[in-house]
Scaffold this motif. Structure first.
Motif, PDB file in Angstrom:
ATOM      1  N   LEU A   2       0.803  -1.222   0.000  1.00 57.44           N
ATOM      2  CA  LEU A   2       0.000   0.000   0.000  1.00 57.44           C
ATOM      3  C   LEU A   2       0.845   1.285   0.000  1.00 57.44           C
ATOM      4  O   LEU A   2       0.534   2.219  -0.742  1.00 57.44           O
ATOM      5  CB  LEU A   2      -0.965  -0.030   1.189  1.00 57.44           C
ATOM      6  CG  LEU A   2      -1.944   1.130   1.273  1.00 57.44           C
ATOM      7  CD1 LEU A   2      -2.915   1.133   0.105  1.00 57.44           C
ATOM      8  CD2 LEU A   2      -2.721   1.072   2.586  1.00 57.44           C
ATOM      9  N   HIS A  58     -11.998  11.374  12.305  1.00 58.81           N
ATOM     10  CA  HIS A  58     -11.060  10.355  11.824  1.00 58.81           C
ATOM     11  C   HIS A  58     -10.788  10.510  10.337  1.00 58.81           C
ATOM     12  O   HIS A  58     -11.700  10.522   9.529  1.00 58.81           O
ATOM     13  CB  HIS A  58     -11.582   8.966  12.189  1.00 58.81           C
ATOM     14  CG  HIS A  58     -11.613   8.758  13.669  1.00 58.81           C
ATOM     15  ND1 HIS A  58     -12.721   9.061  14.426  1.00 58.81           N
ATOM     16  CD2 HIS A  58     -10.661   8.346  14.519  1.00 58.81           C
ATOM     17  CE1 HIS A  58     -12.446   8.813  15.700  1.00 58.81           C
ATOM     18  NE2 HIS A  58     -11.197   8.378  15.779  1.00 58.81           N
ATOM     19  N   ILE A  89      -7.819   9.174   8.379  1.00 57.26           N
ATOM     20  CA  ILE A  89      -6.867   8.426   7.561  1.00 57.26           C
ATOM     21  C   ILE A  89      -7.512   7.548   6.487  1.00 57.26           C
ATOM     22  O   ILE A  89      -7.042   7.517   5.358  1.00 57.26           O
ATOM     23  CB  ILE A  89      -5.887   7.631   8.450  1.00 57.26           C
ATOM     24  CG1 ILE A  89      -4.803   7.011   7.562  1.00 57.26           C
ATOM     25  CG2 ILE A  89      -6.582   6.570   9.269  1.00 57.26           C
ATOM     26  CD1 ILE A  89      -3.509   6.815   8.270  1.00 57.26           C
ATOM     27  N   LEU A  92      -6.918   8.017   2.486  1.00 58.86           N
ATOM     28  CA  LEU A  92      -6.419   6.930   1.634  1.00 58.86           C
ATOM     29  C   LEU A  92      -7.312   6.721   0.420  1.00 58.86           C
ATOM     30  O   LEU A  92      -6.835   6.578  -0.712  1.00 58.86           O
ATOM     31  CB  LEU A  92      -6.403   5.625   2.434  1.00 58.86           C
ATOM     32  CG  LEU A  92      -5.093   5.211   3.088  1.00 58.86           C
ATOM     33  CD1 LEU A  92      -5.303   3.938   3.887  1.00 58.86           C
ATOM     34  CD2 LEU A  92      -4.029   4.995   2.025  1.00 58.86           C
ATOM     35  N   LEU A 109     -17.168   6.037  13.904  1.00 64.10           N
ATOM     36  CA  LEU A 109     -17.934   5.777  15.119  1.00 64.10           C
ATOM     37  C   LEU A 109     -19.361   5.352  14.755  1.00 64.10           C
ATOM     38  O   LEU A 109     -19.934   5.878  13.803  1.00 64.10           O
ATOM     39  CB  LEU A 109     -17.984   7.044  15.980  1.00 64.10           C
ATOM     40  CG  LEU A 109     -16.627   7.679  16.273  1.00 64.10           C
ATOM     41  CD1 LEU A 109     -16.813   9.063  16.885  1.00 64.10           C
ATOM     42  CD2 LEU A 109     -15.819   6.800  17.212  1.00 64.10           C
ATOM     43  N   ALA A 116     -14.869   1.797   9.539  1.00 67.09           N
ATOM     44  CA  ALA A 116     -14.835   0.506  10.230  1.00 67.09           C
ATOM     45  C   ALA A 116     -16.208  -0.060  10.605  1.00 67.09           C
ATOM     46  O   ALA A 116     -16.427  -1.263  10.466  1.00 67.09           O
ATOM     47  CB  ALA A 116     -13.944   0.600  11.459  1.00 67.09           C
ATOM     48  N   PRO A 117     -17.169   0.740  11.094  1.00 67.06           N
ATOM     49  CA  PRO A 117     -18.435   0.125  11.517  1.00 67.06           C
ATOM     50  C   PRO A 117     -19.418  -0.140  10.377  1.00 67.06           C
ATOM     51  O   PRO A 117     -20.481  -0.714  10.612  1.00 67.06           O
ATOM     52  CB  PRO A 117     -19.019   1.151  12.501  1.00 67.06           C
ATOM     53  CG  PRO A 117     -18.448   2.450  12.095  1.00 67.06           C
ATOM     54  CD  PRO A 117     -17.115   2.176  11.433  1.00 67.06           C
ATOM     55  N   THR A 142     -21.313  -1.820   7.491  1.00 64.79           N
ATOM     56  CA  THR A 142     -21.517  -3.188   7.005  1.00 64.79           C
ATOM     57  C   THR A 142     -22.475  -3.147   5.816  1.00 64.79           C
ATOM     58  O   THR A 142     -23.134  -2.136   5.580  1.00 64.79           O
ATOM     59  CB  THR A 142     -22.167  -4.064   8.092  1.00 64.79           C
ATOM     60  OG1 THR A 142     -23.436  -3.481   8.438  1.00 64.79           O
ATOM     61  CG2 THR A 142     -21.299  -4.161   9.327  1.00 64.79           C
ATOM     62  N   ASP A 144     -25.268  -4.596   5.593  1.00 62.07           N
ATOM     63  CA  ASP A 144     -26.627  -4.379   6.107  1.00 62.07           C
ATOM     64  C   ASP A 144     -26.928  -2.890   6.241  1.00 62.07           C
ATOM     65  O   ASP A 144     -28.019  -2.425   5.910  1.00 62.07           O
ATOM     66  CB  ASP A 144     -26.795  -5.037   7.491  1.00 62.07           C
ATOM     67  CG  ASP A 144     -26.947  -6.539   7.374  1.00 62.07           C
ATOM     68  OD1 ASP A 144     -27.114  -7.020   6.232  1.00 62.07           O
ATOM     69  OD2 ASP A 144     -26.881  -7.221   8.416  1.00 62.07           O
ATOM     70  N   GLU A 194     -14.574  -1.872   1.956  1.00 65.58           N
ATOM     71  CA  GLU A 194     -13.876  -1.998   3.231  1.00 65.58           C
ATOM     72  C   GLU A 194     -12.445  -1.483   3.149  1.00 65.58           C
ATOM     73  O   GLU A 194     -11.777  -1.365   4.163  1.00 65.58           O
ATOM     74  CB  GLU A 194     -13.887  -3.464   3.689  1.00 65.58           C
ATOM     75  CG  GLU A 194     -15.297  -3.964   3.954  1.00 65.58           C
ATOM     76  CD  GLU A 194     -15.305  -5.396   4.448  1.00 65.58           C
ATOM     77  OE1 GLU A 194     -14.955  -5.625   5.612  1.00 65.58           O
ATOM     78  OE2 GLU A 194     -15.650  -6.296   3.658  1.00 65.58           O
ATOM     79  N   ASP A 195     -11.953  -1.220   1.940  1.00 72.12           N
ATOM     80  CA  ASP A 195     -10.617  -0.629   1.848  1.00 72.12           C
ATOM     81  C   ASP A 195     -10.503   0.308   0.645  1.00 72.12           C
ATOM     82  O   ASP A 195     -11.433   0.432  -0.164  1.00 72.12           O
ATOM     83  CB  ASP A 195      -9.517  -1.702   1.850  1.00 72.12           C
ATOM     84  CG  ASP A 195      -9.619  -2.653   0.669  1.00 72.12           C
ATOM     85  OD1 ASP A 195     -10.030  -2.202  -0.411  1.00 72.12           O
ATOM     86  OD2 ASP A 195      -9.278  -3.836   0.840  1.00 72.12           O
TER      87      ASP A 195
END
Lengths: 220, 483
Positions: A61, A105, A107, A111, A157, A187-188, A190, A192, A204-205
């Motif tokens: 990366l 947040h 980063i 990216l 969050l 991160a949280p 999904t 759903d 997710e990335d």
């Protein structure tokens, strides 16, 4: 003769050297090279090369990010020249990104922005703690002259993630939901959640985000 | 139901991970970072405190640069030992350097449903159910908020979660989910009700609060304000760094430790400058980011090394440590989860980290699994057993018994065997059955752990919280929601 400088340009991207890329871009301007051609035939092949290596798992990366930084350095020299000449780089689309209000947040969003920009998207990064309406306003402004506009919203969050929904609701209220796509991340987040709020895509990335953006604008 | 808490005590194993000179160098690097590079404190409340104490404060960037002496003097005010109290005084947890306690992990966003096995969004009832099962185990000594109560409004969610845990367990609660002013004030009120007043809250705090830093070298405004508000009331406060090699920290381990240390130590200094002598704990879950995705990994050799190294730093400052162990990146209870959670817990345990966080979550602390929760308890149990070491005495050398059995005999019928056999570790979820039986039954550890979770869920009745306190909680939460 141009072949040589184009090769050096590609190499500066592959090596992830912003100073070198900037130097070569300045050199190109001084030599009177077409700035658009310098980007497309010099720097872009470097980005493609690193991208391919990354897909094969041969580089990491940070290699990709440094290539993106080098590309940014070159473009920032060549862009004003293009404006002077009335030419324009053909972009894949525009992505307005930001971390949602209440969340600082940075980063992950940063990216994603770097990867999108290196892949040929115009990226407008509104930073962190961005109200939903600010994202929507900016996207609306861009959509006036660009067919392909995406809003990318980040949250780390669970308590701020709920505000991703506000962006979609604001787009609906303003009658813009059909013309502006929405992708979400953090991160949280999904699948759903994405389905619940009716966003168009998520990843997710950062490299996955590029694929999603291309798919949403059908520019793959 | 036992009220016993199984802590690690009187360790017989040791690990030298950082030479004292190395610790000194990391400390000096930390002070240089805080003084010259600075740390961002986006809270007017925090900036005022720094300014009053002579630090260099940039109000625009909110970056604070504090001289080494200011930091060093402030850090000395942190109490080296104090007690995390519980609703049940028998379950109080002295943080005295000779105990390691296990907590639940937090804060997940999804859960593998206890009965249907479906992966779904977490809700308040899950917080209550997990707390009750944790209450029933001997291994789990205290709670984090395990999953997010996403069926409750964002602005009061942290309070609903606190209420649910307290209503389902007599053990200490350390929340990582209160990070705005209104919730912080309300959490203090709730903790006062449990403790029985302001003075009792100070002497026996049933609540501690953990805030995350914003790596690299930053903090979150809501977290700073919340920490200052609860510290004023005497509630223990900790700051957790998750600075990760490659992304939010340097690729090198020492540099990453220095970045994380600068975040935690600057926060500790702030709290001490505001409220000298207030209980503070170091918290960390540092790791390496994935080389290809940049994602938080929650495992790997760097993660395990950080698990042990951080306690050396916390000991250097004489501050209790809440250490992130477990928290595998695995997607289900599997090979990777076993390795991650065993090695990280062994490394954090052997150096006597005061608190281990925590059991139950998969996929880098996102997905709750009841099976993983109880298997993690077993991992902790193994580490706990190993920490007792190998005592060598006349009795344990067992010469008389060896002589009595002699060559070619067996030890099964010896009184010495009967006397000591229960000191040997007895697994709950390790498969030591005959091969044919395994083949016939076709079940495995996660099945047994899940069955145990069902059993605890159906049989364990936590000691009820005074309904009057429950009503007061509801009133406090409603007041926050009305604002």
């Amino acid at each position: 003769m141009n072949e040589e400088i184009y090769k050096a340009m590609a190499q500066s991207i592959i090596d992830g050297e912003p100073e070198e890329a900037e130097k070569l871009a300045i050199q190109a301007v001084e030599q009177g090279l077409d700035p658009l051609q310098a980007i497309n035939e010099g720097f872009v092949p470097g980005v493609d090369y690193v991208g391919n290596l990354f897909s094969c798992g041969d580089v990491f990366l940070p290699d990709l990010v440094m290539a993106g930084e080098a590309m940014k350095a070159a473009v920032s020299v060549l862009e004003p020249e293009m404006i002077k000449q009335g030419t324009e780089r053909k972009m894949l689309g525009t992505v307005v990104i930001g971390t949602i209000e209440g969340d600082i947040h940075d980063i992950g969003k940063m990216l994603v922005g770097t990867m999108l920009s290196a892949s040929g998207f115009k990226v407008i990064d509104l930073g962190v703690d961005v109200p939903a309406i600010t994202l929507v306003e900016k996207a609306r402004e861009e959509s006036i002259h660009d067919q392909g506009v995406i809003i990318g919203i980040s949250s780390l969050l669970t308590t701020t993630m709920v505000r991703q929904r506000d962006v979609i609701e604001a787009l609906e209220d303003m009658g813009l939901r059909d013309s502006i796509k929405v992708m979400v991340g953090g991160a949280p987040v999904t699948r759903d959640w994405v389905e619940e709020i009716g966003a168009d895509g998520f990843s997710e990335d950062a490299t996955g985000a590029v694929a999603v953006a291309k798919e949403l604008l059908k520019v793959a | 139901m036992s009220r016993n808490i199984k802590s690690i005590q009187d360790p017989q194993l040791k690990l030298d991970i950082l030479h004292p000179d190395d610790v000194q160098r990391i400390h000096e690097a930390t002070l240089t970072i805080i003084a010259d590079t600075g740390v961002r404190f986006p809270s007017q409340r925090a900036l005022d405190i720094w300014e009053k104490n002579g630090a260099q404060v940039d109000r625009d960037t909110m970056v604070v640069k504090a001289p080494a002496e200011l930091i060093e003097e402030a850090i000395k005010l942190c109490p080296p030992a104090y007690t995390l109290a519980a609703r049940d005084p028998e379950q109080d947890l002295p943080l005295d350097g000779n105990h390691v306690y296990l907590g639940t992990d937090g804060c997940g966003v999804q859960i593998i449903d206890l009965y249907s096995g479906e992966l779904r969004t977490s809700r308040l009832q899950d917080v209550a159910d997990i707390a009750a099962i944790a209450d029933a185990t001997e291994e789990i000594a205290f709670h984090w908020v395990p999953v997010s109560a996403q069926d409750k409004p964002a602005e009061s969610r942290g309070l609903h979660e606190l209420k649910a845990v307290w209503e389902n367990s007599t053990k200490h609660v350390q929340t990582e989910s209160v990070y705005n002013e209104a919730e912080a004030y309300a959490a203090v009120e709730m903790a006062k009700l449990i403790a029985g007043g302001s003075a009792a809250l100070r002497s026996r705090p049933p609540l501690s609060i953990m805030q995350c830093t914003a790596s690299p070298l930053g903090h979150d405004g809501g977290s700073l304000d919340s920490a200052l508000i609860v510290a004023e009331a005497g509630i223990p406060v900790g700051f957790m760094t998750m600075a990760s090699c490659l992304t939010t920290g340097p690729a090198t381990l020492a540099g990453n430790l220095a970045v994380g240390n600068a975040e935690v130590i600057s926060a500790a200094a702030l709290i001490q400058l505001a409220y000298p002598g207030s209980p503070f704990f170091y918290a960390a879950a540092q790791t390496s980011s994935d080389l290809r995705t940049g994602a938080y990994t929650g495992g790997g050799p760097e993660d395990y090394l950080f698990g042990a190294a951080t306690n050396v730093l916390a000991d250097f400052y004489d501050i209790p440590l809440s250490m992130g162990s477990f928290a595998t990146g695995a997607k289900e209870p599997n090979w990777q989860a076993g390795i991650d959670n065993s090695l990280s817990t062994f490394m954090a345990g052997i150096v006597m980290s005061d608190m281990l966080l925590g059991v139950g979550l998969l996929h880098g602390s996102r997905i709750w699994s009841y099976a993983q929760m109880l298997m993690d308890c077993e991992i902790y149990d193994i580490v706990n057993s190993m920490m007792k070491g190998i005592p060598v005495t006349e009795e344990t050398l067992a010469l008389d018994t060896i002589h009595a059995v002699g060559p070619h005999g067996h030890f099964l019928a010896q009184k010495h065997t009967r006397k000591h056999m229960r000191e040997l570790w007895d697994p709950k979820y390790m498969d030591r059955r005959p091969y044919e039986m395994w083949l016939e039954k076709g079940d495995n550890a996660p099945d047994w752990a899940l069955e145990k979770a069902h059993q605890l869920h159906e049989s364990h009745q936590p000691e009820l919280l005074d309904p009057q306190i429950g009503r007061e909680f509801a009133r406090i939460i409603a007041a926050v929601e009305e604002k």
